[in-house]
Write a protein that holds these residues in place. Sequence first.
Motif, short mmCIF file in Angstrom:
data_model
loop_
_atom_site.label_atom_id
_atom_site.label_comp_id
_atom_site.label_asym_id
_atom_site.label_seq_id
_atom_site.Cartn_x
_atom_site.Cartn_y
_atom_site.Cartn_z
N GLY A 41 0.83 -1.20 0.00
CA GLY A 41 0.00 0.00 0.00
C GLY A 41 0.86 1.25 0.00
N THR A 42 0.24 2.36 0.37
CA THR A 42 0.92 3.65 0.36
C THR A 42 0.92 4.23 1.76
N PHE A 43 2.11 4.53 2.27
CA PHE A 43 2.18 5.14 3.60
C PHE A 43 2.10 6.66 3.46
N ILE A 44 2.88 7.18 2.53
CA ILE A 44 2.80 8.60 2.19
C ILE A 44 2.79 8.67 0.67
N PRO A 45 1.80 9.36 0.07
CA PRO A 45 1.70 9.34 -1.40
C PRO A 45 2.98 9.84 -2.05
N GLY A 46 3.41 9.15 -3.09
CA GLY A 46 4.56 9.59 -3.86
C GLY A 46 4.08 10.32 -5.10
N GLY A 47 5.03 10.75 -5.94
CA GLY A 47 4.70 11.57 -7.10
C GLY A 47 3.60 11.00 -7.98
N SER A 48 3.56 9.68 -8.13
CA SER A 48 2.59 9.10 -9.05
C SER A 48 1.17 9.06 -8.47
N THR A 49 1.05 9.28 -7.16
CA THR A 49 -0.28 9.19 -6.57
C THR A 49 -0.79 10.52 -6.02
N TYR A 50 -0.06 11.63 -6.29
CA TYR A 50 -0.56 12.95 -5.85
C TYR A 50 -1.96 13.21 -6.39
N TRP A 51 -2.10 12.95 -7.70
CA TRP A 51 -3.38 13.25 -8.33
C TRP A 51 -4.48 12.31 -7.84
N ALA A 52 -4.08 11.06 -7.59
CA ALA A 52 -5.07 10.11 -7.07
C ALA A 52 -5.62 10.62 -5.75
N TYR A 53 -4.69 11.03 -4.88
CA TYR A 53 -5.08 11.47 -3.54
C TYR A 53 -5.97 12.71 -3.61
N SER A 54 -5.53 13.72 -4.37
CA SER A 54 -6.31 14.97 -4.39
C SER A 54 -7.61 14.81 -5.18
N LEU A 83 -10.82 33.39 2.08
CA LEU A 83 -10.83 32.63 3.32
C LEU A 83 -11.19 31.16 3.08
N LEU A 84 -12.13 30.92 2.17
CA LEU A 84 -12.53 29.54 1.91
C LEU A 84 -11.54 28.84 0.99
N GLY A 85 -10.86 29.61 0.14
CA GLY A 85 -9.96 29.01 -0.84
C GLY A 85 -8.65 28.52 -0.24
N ILE A 86 -8.18 29.23 0.80
CA ILE A 86 -6.87 28.87 1.37
C ILE A 86 -6.82 27.42 1.85
N PRO A 87 -7.78 26.97 2.69
CA PRO A 87 -7.72 25.57 3.13
C PRO A 87 -7.83 24.58 1.97
N ILE A 88 -8.66 24.92 0.98
CA ILE A 88 -8.83 23.99 -0.13
C ILE A 88 -7.51 23.81 -0.88
N LEU A 89 -6.83 24.93 -1.16
CA LEU A 89 -5.56 24.83 -1.87
C LEU A 89 -4.51 24.14 -1.01
N ALA A 90 -4.48 24.48 0.27
CA ALA A 90 -3.48 23.90 1.16
C ALA A 90 -3.59 22.38 1.21
N ILE A 91 -4.79 21.87 0.96
CA ILE A 91 -5.02 20.44 1.04
C ILE A 91 -4.91 19.76 -0.33
N LEU A 92 -5.38 20.45 -1.36
CA LEU A 92 -5.40 19.80 -2.68
C LEU A 92 -4.02 19.74 -3.33
N ILE A 93 -3.11 20.64 -2.93
CA ILE A 93 -1.76 20.58 -3.49
C ILE A 93 -0.94 19.62 -2.64
N VAL A 94 -1.05 18.34 -2.98
CA VAL A 94 -0.49 17.27 -2.14
C VAL A 94 1.03 17.37 -1.96
N PRO A 95 1.80 17.76 -3.02
CA PRO A 95 3.27 17.79 -2.84
C PRO A 95 3.72 18.67 -1.67
N ILE A 96 2.91 19.65 -1.26
CA ILE A 96 3.28 20.49 -0.12
C ILE A 96 3.57 19.64 1.11
N TYR A 97 2.76 18.60 1.28
CA TYR A 97 2.85 17.91 2.57
C TYR A 97 3.12 16.42 2.48
#
Lengths: 594, 81
Positions: A263-276, B23-37
């Motif tokens: 499975g995935t513990f922390i999403p990697g580059g290929s699963t960023y889009w899947a997650y979001s 105000l509503l957009g900040i949390p959405i972006l902070a969460i949807l941009i997965v590479p940040i975290y």
Amino acid sequence: MSAVLAAHPAAAAAASVPLAAGKGVNGVELAVVVFFFLVVSAGGFLAARWRRPENPNSLDEWGLGGRGFGTLVTWFLLGGDLYTAYTFVAVPAAMFATGAVTGFFAVPYTIIVYPIIFVFMPRLWSVARRHGYVTPADFVRGRYDSRALALAVAVTGILATMPYIALQLVGIQAVLDTIGLGGSGNTLAADLPLFIAFAVLAAYTYSSGLRAPALIAFVKDTLIYLVIVVAIIYIGVKIGFGDMFDAAEKKMATKTKAGTPTGTFIPGGSTYWAYSSLALGSALALFMYPHSITASLSAKNRNTIRRNAAILPLYSLMLALLALVGYAAIANKTTVFGRDGYANPQLAVPHFFQDVFPSWFAGVAFAAIAIGALVPAAIMSIAAANLFTRNIYREFIKPDATPRQEAQVSKITSLVVKFGALFFVLTLERQNAINLQLLGGVWILQTFLAIVAGLFTRWFHRWALLAGWAVGMVYGTVVAYRQTVPNTKTKLVNGAPVIENHGTRHFGSSLAYFPFTDTKVYVALTAFLLNVLVAVILTSVLRALKVADGTDATSPQDYYSDAGEPGVLEEMPFEGVAAAGGPPDQSSGPARPR
Amino acid sequence: MSQPELPAHRQLPRSAVVSVFVLLGIPILAILIVPIYASDGPRVGGWPFFYWYQMVWVLVSGVFTAAAFQVVRRARARDER
């Protein structure tokens, strides 16, 4: 919650330490669960007297609780409605089996859903209150003057809700199986407890309507919060968060027979889009489900909804902590073999509680899960019944139905819906319900454009919206069907896990490649983008051809109206003496659209 | 059927609408941009960054939504004065 369970192969559930399946019934756990069940059943029947209206025989009363719930009741009702037993079982199960992408996405999903509903739900509430709309399809009918589009929205809602109700039963089954009831040999006798629970639920929903789940939700959520606080303290003290996460990381990195990580513990580059995309698609879909809209429309004013958008994340916090119980089960080496001998990750949470808590407290946890199934099952059946009554029965069968007849048809339909779900769960394999639930998430998102865009603009053409819906439905269904995975089951034979191969199965994942890319995204979101594209292009064409697009029954001010304004009934009859002088006929609800 | 007239169309002032969407957009972006975290470190109390970052946003998102609610309420109150 949609799509949650979709992606984990059952094989991943194979746990390292075998456990003897088929222990006897745990009497203490059973007694505690039965006790709480009796308490909420009494509450469910008494709810009919709670804020009793002068005229309970209308859909506004039976199906929307009189549209008078304040902030706190709405908070419990929506919380009880959205965070279902199935969520409590399936999210940690997905975490247990395949980790973050299939499980923890529920957290970002429930973070972003509230800013989104903050924007559109007050408008839906206002126009529904002003015109007496009970269902989202009522609104679509009035806005676009299209019976076909309203029917599409209503049927989609009913189709998406039915398997969701069935899955609540699956949640109860997981608990019963852990206590030592049910299981092998899918006979009626083994499933008798489930049958009784549902019959009682059906009876008080019939008599009390939406007031029953609203009242029971208090009990459910108090128990759930209690259990999760104790569980987190236990994990922090006895297991340690660092060790818990390390154990999960190790399991997810372990290679399966196919050579891929578990499975995935922390999403990697290929699963960023899947997650979001899972988070975004599910968030957009959640408040298209009829039961979410029913609970929202039962609020007493616009501010109740906005305030709830700010405080409902507290439930998401609980969901996140509960999701981590899936990891705790990994660290605890909890096994998930059911009484039928097969591994079932949905048993991760109940088995973990049974392993680490004394029986009486495990019983409390199981009661919380079981009641957590009854609340949404009641609301969902009411919502599906309202859709049938308003948008099929009154629209196509009996246009001159009185409010009393509407309420009666809805009550009976809610019974049919519940027993349909029960029949489904008792006769078909669990996997079918899960597959349909995955499809339900894909389907319901296809109604988003007709409902939400309609709250802001009348630009879209009704036939374009219908075409977009149809394309999204077909595309989403076909793509979801094509996701085949190996159908393996893990069975416990003489104390050792044995993997059985049963060929392949469809609907194996809620993720599929985005067209012309090698990036996997949530199927529902791709289908929705296609839906929007078709609707935009066809609207331009139909507008250019000047095709008639019907009469809009709403006016711009309707979307801002609030309780207490002219033409918008403020006080619902049960709110006390204030309304006692009101015209009795009006007390059955606000002006009905014709 | 005829319904009583509602008060005239009340669009929020532009400044309020912009504030609400920010105000509503900040949390959405902070969460949807997965590479940040999407990383393990820095860990806090054993929790990988990926997990505690999202836990923090569960709570903070509620604060942002509450702030947006206050903006709407104040703008409406000014309207009525």
